[in-house]
Design a protein around this motif. Structure first.
Motif, PDB file in Angstrom:
ATOM      1  N   THR A  44       0.833  -1.201   0.000  1.00  0.00           N
ATOM      2  CA  THR A  44       0.000   0.000   0.000  1.00  0.00           C
ATOM      3  C   THR A  44       0.868   1.253   0.000  1.00  0.00           C
ATOM      4  O   THR A  44       1.914   1.301   0.631  1.00  0.00           O
ATOM      5  N   SER A  45       0.414   2.253  -0.723  1.00  0.00           N
ATOM      6  CA  SER A  45       1.177   3.489  -0.857  1.00  0.00           C
ATOM      7  C   SER A  45       0.629   4.560   0.066  1.00  0.00           C
ATOM      8  O   SER A  45      -0.575   4.737   0.180  1.00  0.00           O
ATOM      9  N   LYS A  46       1.548   5.268   0.689  1.00  0.00           N
ATOM     10  CA  LYS A  46       1.158   6.406   1.513  1.00  0.00           C
ATOM     11  C   LYS A  46       1.017   7.639   0.633  1.00  0.00           C
ATOM     12  O   LYS A  46       0.061   8.379   0.742  1.00  0.00           O
ATOM     13  N   ASN A  47       1.986   7.853  -0.232  1.00  0.00           N
ATOM     14  CA  ASN A  47       1.972   8.989  -1.154  1.00  0.00           C
ATOM     15  C   ASN A  47       2.051   8.473  -2.584  1.00  0.00           C
ATOM     16  O   ASN A  47       2.909   7.660  -2.886  1.00  0.00           O
ATOM     17  N   LYS A  48       1.187   8.964  -3.450  1.00  0.00           N
ATOM     18  CA  LYS A  48       1.224   8.598  -4.863  1.00  0.00           C
ATOM     19  C   LYS A  48       1.857   9.737  -5.640  1.00  0.00           C
ATOM     20  O   LYS A  48       1.656  10.902  -5.326  1.00  0.00           O
ATOM     21  N   LEU A  49       2.622   9.380  -6.663  1.00  0.00           N
ATOM     22  CA  LEU A  49       3.311  10.373  -7.463  1.00  0.00           C
ATOM     23  C   LEU A  49       3.069  10.073  -8.938  1.00  0.00           C
ATOM     24  O   LEU A  49       3.219   8.922  -9.361  1.00  0.00           O
ATOM     25  N   ILE A  50       2.651  11.065  -9.691  1.00  0.00           N
ATOM     26  CA  ILE A  50       2.439  10.927 -11.130  1.00  0.00           C
ATOM     27  C   ILE A  50       3.373  11.910 -11.818  1.00  0.00           C
ATOM     28  O   ILE A  50       3.317  13.112 -11.570  1.00  0.00           O
ATOM     29  N   LEU A  51       4.233  11.376 -12.670  1.00  0.00           N
ATOM     30  CA  LEU A  51       5.141  12.193 -13.471  1.00  0.00           C
ATOM     31  C   LEU A  51       4.671  12.089 -14.902  1.00  0.00           C
ATOM     32  O   LEU A  51       4.542  10.984 -15.438  1.00  0.00           O
ATOM     33  N   LYS A  52       4.368  13.228 -15.509  1.00  0.00           N
ATOM     34  CA  LYS A  52       3.907  13.189 -16.891  1.00  0.00           C
ATOM     35  C   LYS A  52       4.479  14.375 -17.647  1.00  0.00           C
ATOM     36  O   LYS A  52       4.905  15.365 -17.052  1.00  0.00           O
ATOM     37  N   GLY A  53       4.501  14.217 -18.949  1.00  0.00           N
ATOM     38  CA  GLY A  53       5.013  15.302 -19.773  1.00  0.00           C
ATOM     39  C   GLY A  53       5.198  14.866 -21.207  1.00  0.00           C
ATOM     40  O   GLY A  53       4.646  13.864 -21.656  1.00  0.00           O
ATOM     41  N   LEU A  54       6.025  15.631 -21.907  1.00  0.00           N
ATOM     42  CA  LEU A  54       6.273  15.408 -23.334  1.00  0.00           C
ATOM     43  C   LEU A  54       7.761  15.222 -23.570  1.00  0.00           C
ATOM     44  O   LEU A  54       8.585  15.611 -22.750  1.00  0.00           O
ATOM     45  N   ILE A  55       8.077  14.651 -24.703  1.00  0.00           N
ATOM     46  CA  ILE A  55       9.458  14.558 -25.153  1.00  0.00           C
ATOM     47  C   ILE A  55       9.559  15.505 -26.345  1.00  0.00           C
ATOM     48  O   ILE A  55       8.921  15.293 -27.373  1.00  0.00           O
ATOM     49  N   LEU A  56      10.323  16.586 -26.158  1.00  0.00           N
ATOM     50  CA  LEU A  56      10.360  17.680 -27.126  1.00  0.00           C
ATOM     51  C   LEU A  56      11.740  17.852 -27.733  1.00  0.00           C
ATOM     52  O   LEU A  56      12.751  17.494 -27.135  1.00  0.00           O
ATOM     53  N   ASP A  57      11.764  18.464 -28.909  1.00  0.00           N
ATOM     54  CA  ASP A  57      13.009  18.899 -29.531  1.00  0.00           C
ATOM     55  C   ASP A  57      13.488  20.117 -28.753  1.00  0.00           C
ATOM     56  O   ASP A  57      12.697  21.007 -28.428  1.00  0.00           O
ATOM     57  N   SER A  58      14.776  20.183 -28.439  1.00  0.00           N
ATOM     58  CA  SER A  58      15.293  21.268 -27.590  1.00  0.00           C
ATOM     59  C   SER A  58      15.310  22.626 -28.287  1.00  0.00           C
ATOM     60  O   SER A  58      15.383  23.649 -27.620  1.00  0.00           O
ATOM     61  N   VAL A  59      15.229  22.639 -29.612  1.00  0.00           N
ATOM     62  CA  VAL A  59      15.272  23.912 -30.334  1.00  0.00           C
ATOM     63  C   VAL A  59      13.878  24.342 -30.775  1.00  0.00           C
ATOM     64  O   VAL A  59      13.456  25.474 -30.540  1.00  0.00           O
ATOM     65  N   THR A  60      13.130  23.442 -31.410  1.00  0.00           N
ATOM     66  CA  THR A  60      11.819  23.801 -31.966  1.00  0.00           C
ATOM     67  C   THR A  60      10.667  23.567 -30.996  1.00  0.00           C
ATOM     68  O   THR A  60       9.562  24.029 -31.241  1.00  0.00           O
ATOM     69  N   PHE A  61      10.887  22.826 -29.919  1.00  0.00           N
ATOM     70  CA  PHE A  61       9.873  22.480 -28.924  1.00  0.00           C
ATOM     71  C   PHE A  61       8.701  21.699 -29.509  1.00  0.00           C
ATOM     72  O   PHE A  61       7.591  21.756 -28.994  1.00  0.00           O
ATOM     73  N   GLU A  62       8.941  20.966 -30.587  1.00  0.00           N
ATOM     74  CA  GLU A  62       7.916  20.093 -31.173  1.00  0.00           C
ATOM     75  C   GLU A  62       8.028  18.701 -30.564  1.00  0.00           C
ATOM     76  O   GLU A  62       9.111  18.260 -30.199  1.00  0.00           O
ATOM     77  N   LYS A  63       6.881  18.012 -30.488  1.00  0.00           N
ATOM     78  CA  LYS A  63       6.878  16.652 -29.945  1.00  0.00           C
ATOM     79  C   LYS A  63       7.687  15.733 -30.855  1.00  0.00           C
ATOM     80  O   LYS A  63       7.673  15.870 -32.070  1.00  0.00           O
ATOM     81  N   ILE A  64       8.391  14.785 -30.215  1.00  0.00           N
ATOM     82  CA  ILE A  64       9.230  13.829 -30.933  1.00  0.00           C
ATOM     83  C   ILE A  64       8.613  12.440 -30.765  1.00  0.00           C
ATOM     84  O   ILE A  64       8.266  12.040 -29.654  1.00  0.00           O
ATOM     85  N   ASN A  65       8.496  11.722 -31.865  1.00  0.00           N
ATOM     86  CA  ASN A  65       8.109  10.317 -31.789  1.00  0.00           C
ATOM     87  C   ASN A  65       9.363   9.520 -31.488  1.00  0.00           C
ATOM     88  O   ASN A  65      10.260   9.441 -32.314  1.00  0.00           O
ATOM     89  N   ILE A  66       9.424   8.957 -30.316  1.00  0.00           N
ATOM     90  CA  ILE A  66      10.634   8.250 -29.908  1.00  0.00           C
ATOM     91  C   ILE A  66      10.496   6.767 -30.164  1.00  0.00           C
ATOM     92  O   ILE A  66       9.402   6.246 -30.319  1.00  0.00           O
ATOM     93  N   GLN A  67      11.639   6.088 -30.238  1.00  0.00           N
ATOM     94  CA  GLN A  67      11.652   4.647 -30.419  1.00  0.00           C
ATOM     95  C   GLN A  67      11.416   3.933 -29.106  1.00  0.00           C
ATOM     96  O   GLN A  67      10.652   2.979 -29.041  1.00  0.00           O
ATOM     97  N   LYS A  68      12.081   4.386 -28.050  1.00  0.00           N
ATOM     98  CA  LYS A  68      12.025   3.646 -26.795  1.00  0.00           C
ATOM     99  C   LYS A  68      12.370   4.548 -25.621  1.00  0.00           C
ATOM    100  O   LYS A  68      13.229   5.411 -25.735  1.00  0.00           O
ATOM    101  N   ILE A  69      11.679   4.328 -24.511  1.00  0.00           N
ATOM    102  CA  ILE A  69      12.020   4.974 -23.253  1.00  0.00           C
ATOM    103  C   ILE A  69      12.109   3.870 -22.196  1.00  0.00           C
ATOM    104  O   ILE A  69      11.207   3.052 -22.057  1.00  0.00           O
ATOM    105  N   ASP A  70      13.239   3.813 -21.499  1.00  0.00           N
ATOM    106  CA  ASP A  70      13.469   2.844 -20.420  1.00  0.00           C
ATOM    107  C   ASP A  70      13.541   3.608 -19.109  1.00  0.00           C
ATOM    108  O   ASP A  70      14.214   4.633 -19.017  1.00  0.00           O
ATOM    109  N   VAL A  71      12.871   3.078 -18.102  1.00  0.00           N
ATOM    110  CA  VAL A  71      12.909   3.674 -16.773  1.00  0.00           C
ATOM    111  C   VAL A  71      13.283   2.580 -15.788  1.00  0.00           C
ATOM    112  O   VAL A  71      12.684   1.509 -15.782  1.00  0.00           O
ATOM    113  N   GLN A  72      14.291   2.851 -14.966  1.00  0.00           N
ATOM    114  CA  GLN A  72      14.747   1.883 -13.977  1.00  0.00           C
ATOM    115  C   GLN A  72      14.798   2.553 -12.613  1.00  0.00           C
ATOM    116  O   GLN A  72      15.339   3.641 -12.472  1.00  0.00           O
ATOM    117  N   VAL A  73      14.205   1.876 -11.631  1.00  0.00           N
ATOM    118  CA  VAL A  73      14.212   2.355 -10.251  1.00  0.00           C
ATOM    119  C   VAL A  73      14.798   1.253  -9.395  1.00  0.00           C
ATOM    120  O   VAL A  73      14.408   0.094  -9.507  1.00  0.00           O
TER     121      VAL A  73
END
Length: 170
Positions: A44-73
């Motif tokens: 059971t969780s005491k605190n829930k955390l939701i991280l959300k957002g976009l993956i953007l180009d650093s110059v044009t700020f347009e959304k990027i279609n990415i191949q893969k995102i890996d997250v390790q905790v």
């Protein structure tokens, strides 16, 4: 002798239950279309955390279609959790939380691969106050500004953090 007979009967029973259950036991080759990674604690969780957002180009700020995102905790020194999403449309959601035992800190390793961009590898720190980025963000993207850091909104036991990854072209 009785032990062997018990193991044999248990094996037959388990095989029969699986064969007659009607559930699909074969690996699925379907492509996962979700953009959600769930790293919530099993207990059971005491605190829930939701991280959300976009993956953007650093110059044009347009959304990027990415191949893969890996997250390790790494929750403790023996057990780490790694999940990935493939072929997403530039947005992501990571669900996490903190157990009732009082753990209030996690280091999340994020790797992002996209065509035409430098591979991103960085750390995000999850605390009871929300998400925070590591100073290595400026090593990857020298134009990274403080206003790009995660925005954390806490309401009761739930924290919503919004953070956009800014990928740099090769």
């Amino acid at each position: 002798m009785e032990r062997r007979l018990f193991v044999k009967n248990t094996t037959l029973l388990a095989s029969g239950i699986l064969a007659l259950s009607g559930s699909n036991l074969y690996a699925s080759s379907e492509e996962k279309k979700s953009n959600v990674i769930d790293l919530s604690p099993v207990s059971t969780s005491k605190n829930k955390l939701i991280l959300k957002g976009l993956i953007l180009d650093s110059v044009t700020f347009e959304k990027i279609n990415i191949q893969k995102i890996d997250v390790q905790v790494k929750r403790n020194r023996f057990f780490s959790t790694k999940q990935s999403i493939e072929n997403i449309n530039g947005s992501y959601h990571i669900l996490s939380g903190f157990t009732n035992s009082g753990k209030v800190y996690e280091k999340m390793n994020v790797q992002i691969i996209a065509d035409g961009y430098k591979p991103y590898e960085g750390h995000i720190y999850l605390t009871k106050d929300g998400c925070h980025v590591h100073s290595e963000e400026w090593d990857y993207n020298p134009d990274f500004k403080l206003e790009y850091c995660p925005k954390n909104n806490t309401s009761g036991t739930q924290t919503l953090s919004e953070f956009n990854f800014h990928l740099v072209r090769i």
